[in-house]
Design a protein around this motif. Structure first.
Motif, PDB file in Angstrom:
ATOM      1  N   LEU A 343       0.817  -1.219   0.000  1.00  0.00           N
ATOM      2  CA  LEU A 343       0.000   0.000   0.000  1.00  0.00           C
ATOM      3  C   LEU A 343       0.850   1.268   0.000  1.00  0.00           C
ATOM      4  N   GLN A 344       2.044   1.202   0.589  1.00  0.00           N
ATOM      5  CA  GLN A 344       2.864   2.410   0.672  1.00  0.00           C
ATOM      6  C   GLN A 344       3.610   2.709  -0.621  1.00  0.00           C
ATOM      7  N   THR A 345       3.613   1.760  -1.557  1.00  0.00           N
ATOM      8  CA  THR A 345       4.296   1.986  -2.835  1.00  0.00           C
ATOM      9  C   THR A 345       3.758   3.216  -3.572  1.00  0.00           C
ATOM     10  N   PRO A 346       2.418   3.390  -3.681  1.00  0.00           N
ATOM     11  CA  PRO A 346       1.920   4.620  -4.339  1.00  0.00           C
ATOM     12  C   PRO A 346       2.384   5.900  -3.636  1.00  0.00           C
ATOM     13  N   ILE A 347       2.499   5.841  -2.294  1.00  0.00           N
ATOM     14  CA  ILE A 347       2.961   7.021  -1.553  1.00  0.00           C
ATOM     15  C   ILE A 347       4.397   7.356  -1.955  1.00  0.00           C
ATOM     16  N   MET A 348       5.230   6.339  -2.067  1.00  0.00           N
ATOM     17  CA  MET A 348       6.621   6.549  -2.457  1.00  0.00           C
ATOM     18  C   MET A 348       6.713   7.111  -3.878  1.00  0.00           C
ATOM     19  N   ILE A 349       5.860   6.602  -4.752  1.00  0.00           N
ATOM     20  CA  ILE A 349       5.868   7.081  -6.139  1.00  0.00           C
ATOM     21  C   ILE A 349       5.481   8.552  -6.200  1.00  0.00           C
ATOM     22  N   ILE A 350       4.470   8.933  -5.410  1.00  0.00           N
ATOM     23  CA  ILE A 350       4.040  10.341  -5.371  1.00  0.00           C
ATOM     24  C   ILE A 350       5.189  11.230  -4.902  1.00  0.00           C
ATOM     25  N   SER A 351       5.867  10.814  -3.841  1.00  0.00           N
ATOM     26  CA  SER A 351       6.999  11.592  -3.326  1.00  0.00           C
ATOM     27  C   SER A 351       8.114  11.696  -4.351  1.00  0.00           C
ATOM     28  N   LEU A 352       8.385  10.578  -5.016  1.00  0.00           N
ATOM     29  CA  LEU A 352       9.452  10.546  -6.013  1.00  0.00           C
ATOM     30  C   LEU A 352       9.129  11.450  -7.200  1.00  0.00           C
ATOM     31  N   VAL A 353       7.864  11.456  -7.619  1.00  0.00           N
ATOM     32  CA  VAL A 353       7.441  12.331  -8.717  1.00  0.00           C
ATOM     33  C   VAL A 353       7.666  13.793  -8.343  1.00  0.00           C
ATOM     34  N   GLY A 354       7.286  14.146  -7.112  1.00  0.00           N
ATOM     35  CA  GLY A 354       7.485  15.521  -6.658  1.00  0.00           C
ATOM     36  C   GLY A 354       8.942  15.913  -6.638  1.00  0.00           C
ATOM     37  N   TYR A 355       9.807  14.989  -6.203  1.00  0.00           N
ATOM     38  CA  TYR A 355      11.246  15.288  -6.134  1.00  0.00           C
ATOM     39  C   TYR A 355      11.841  15.477  -7.524  1.00  0.00           C
ATOM     40  N   TYR A 356      11.489  14.605  -8.454  1.00  0.00           N
ATOM     41  CA  TYR A 356      12.023  14.721  -9.815  1.00  0.00           C
ATOM     42  C   TYR A 356      11.477  15.969 -10.525  1.00  0.00           C
TER      43      TYR A 356
END
Length: 442
Positions: A343-356
């Motif tokens: 479940l936390q994978t989408p959260i990590m993806i959202i954070s990663l998108v923001g960082y990039y």
């Protein structure tokens, strides 16, 4: 409720801080950060030496290339430190190739020696051979190649019987006059903007890492209490609401403490460097960073940091709260650690998108979609400050981002708490989503 909330917060913080693993982890982190800042001194202790000069043995069969080549090397600033000491020891030699090969064979492993032979060429103006014992690093290759090519160009122009005045005008840099239609713009701030575009993603990297750590920590703690059935004992004494807020507050306090410790470790590393000194080559980098920071502060961008920094800190703190609320809600719905990791994978993806997106903000300058994304909660804390530094958004836009994040927190508290009450005592994945939607309707 307040006393129970404080009790749970203290218990949760003690579980995180008063452990051997927290102590060991922070000792390792402190050593790593201080070590990176003082990496040159560490390498010197183990036999390395940044001050070792690379010996260049020059065989000049043209009788005119040596002085030109030496001059080209001296004009190349990439290998000069602040003291102006050349990283190469240039030696013009009359030794034969066989004699120089013998020298290279006996060179110590930590030292570097290079033999360069210049030969006249009717077709190519200049032929060059480079003899080494082993591989040479990329920096040496680039510097020497650049100097050799410049030497060849200089010789070719000189052989064309061009006057010294014309030759000087060829080598003089072009004077570029930078003109702006907007009167408040200037070239110094333009340079600072480019610098900040590169540096800012590095500055916000700790926030990105702490966000991921916060999500994983809260999820693991809630799952641990559910797996050990300790949740039943806790909820029999305190309300789910109190338990929920205790997890959120304790998690946020912990990452704030950890973030402050990271800055403390960096400060200690800098103090150690100032006390024991640094290598002349890497000291120049530290000086350059300090000079860059002073330039940023003295520029118009530096004056805008007075309100950018406080607004960014507020937005980051609110984003921490939003992530912790979301992590707690999702963790309550899972029955084991593996489910939460999925479940936390989408959260990590959202954070990663923001960082990039923050890293590439300058590429999308003027694009509407990047400005719209800066309002999106969970990534606005990373993206909005970057766009603000670039001048793509203003104070009003970042205040809107703060308001939207507050609204998101309110929604997560109001509706997420309903899910949390049902989820924390649910140990079966059967009809889980039906139970969650039913809880939302109540």
């Amino acid at each position: 409720m307040k006393s129970k909330l404080n009790y749970l917060i203290n218990i949760s913080l003690k579980r995180k801080i008063k452990t051997k693993w927290f102590l060991i982890a922070n000792i390792l982190i402190a050593v790593v950060i201080a070590g990176i800042i003082n990496i040159d001194n560490i390498i010197n202790v183990f036999g390395g030496d940044f001050n070792n000069q690379t010996k260049l043995y020059i065989i000049d069969e043209t009788d005119l290339t040596y002085e030109i080549f030496k001059s080209e090397l001296e004009e190349t600033g990439s290998f000069l430190d602040d003291g102006g000491k050349m990283n190469y020891e240039i030696i013009k030699t009359d030794k034969t190739h066989d004699e120089l090969k013998e020298i290279l064979v006996n060179v110590k492993e930590e030292e570097t020696s290079i033999v360069i032979t210049f030969t006249h060429s009717e077709e190519n103006v200049l032929d060059v051979s480079i003899l080494t014992k082993s591989y040479i690093d990329l920096m040496d290759t680039q510097v020497l190649t650049s100097a050799i090519n410049n030497t060849k160009t200089t010789i070719a122009i000189a052989n064309s019987n061009i006057s010294e005045d014309v030759l000087a005008s060829i080598y003089n840099p072009v004077n570029i006059e930078r003109i702006f239609l907007e009167e408040e713009k200037n070239s110094e701030d333009e340079n600072m903007e480019m610098i900040m575009t590169t540096v800012f993603p590095i500055v916000i990297l700790p926030f990105f890492m702490l966000t991921i750590f916060l999500v994983q920590m809260i999820g693991a703690e809630v799952n641990d209490e559910k797996t050990t059935r300790g949740m039943e004992i806790i909820i029999s004494n305190v309300s789910p609401k109190t338990h929920f807020f205790a997890k959120v507050v304790a998690g946020n306090l912990f990452v704030i403490i950890q973030g402050l410790l990271l800055f403390l470790y960096a400060g200690v590393g800098i103090i150690i460097r100032n006390v024991i000194g640094g290598d002349s080559q890497t000291a120049g980098i530290i000086t350059e960073i300090g000079s860059m920071a002073s330039s940023v502060i003295s520029s118009n961008i530096g004056s805008s940091l007075i309100y950018i920094v406080p607004l960014t800190l507020v937005l980051m703190l609110l984003t921490f709260v939003a992530y912790s609320l979301l992590a707690g809600i999702l963790a309550s719905m899972t029955t084991n650690t593996e489910d939460f990791q999925q479940l936390q994978t989408p959260i990590m993806i959202i954070s990663l998108v923001g960082y990039y997106l923050a890293m590439m903000a300058g590429v999308f300058k003027g694009a509407i979609f990047i400005k719209v994304l800066s309002f999106v909660p969970f990534i606005s804390a990373i993206l909005s400050p970057s766009l603000m530094v670039l001048g793509q958004i203003g104070v009003i836009e970042i205040i809107i981002s703060i308001i939207l994040t507050i609204i998101t927190i309110w929604i997560l508290i109001k509706y997420g708490l309903r899910i949390y009450k049902v989820g924390i005592l649910n140990y079966s994945a059967k009809d889980l989503w039906k139970k969650m939607f039913k809880a939302l309707k109540k």
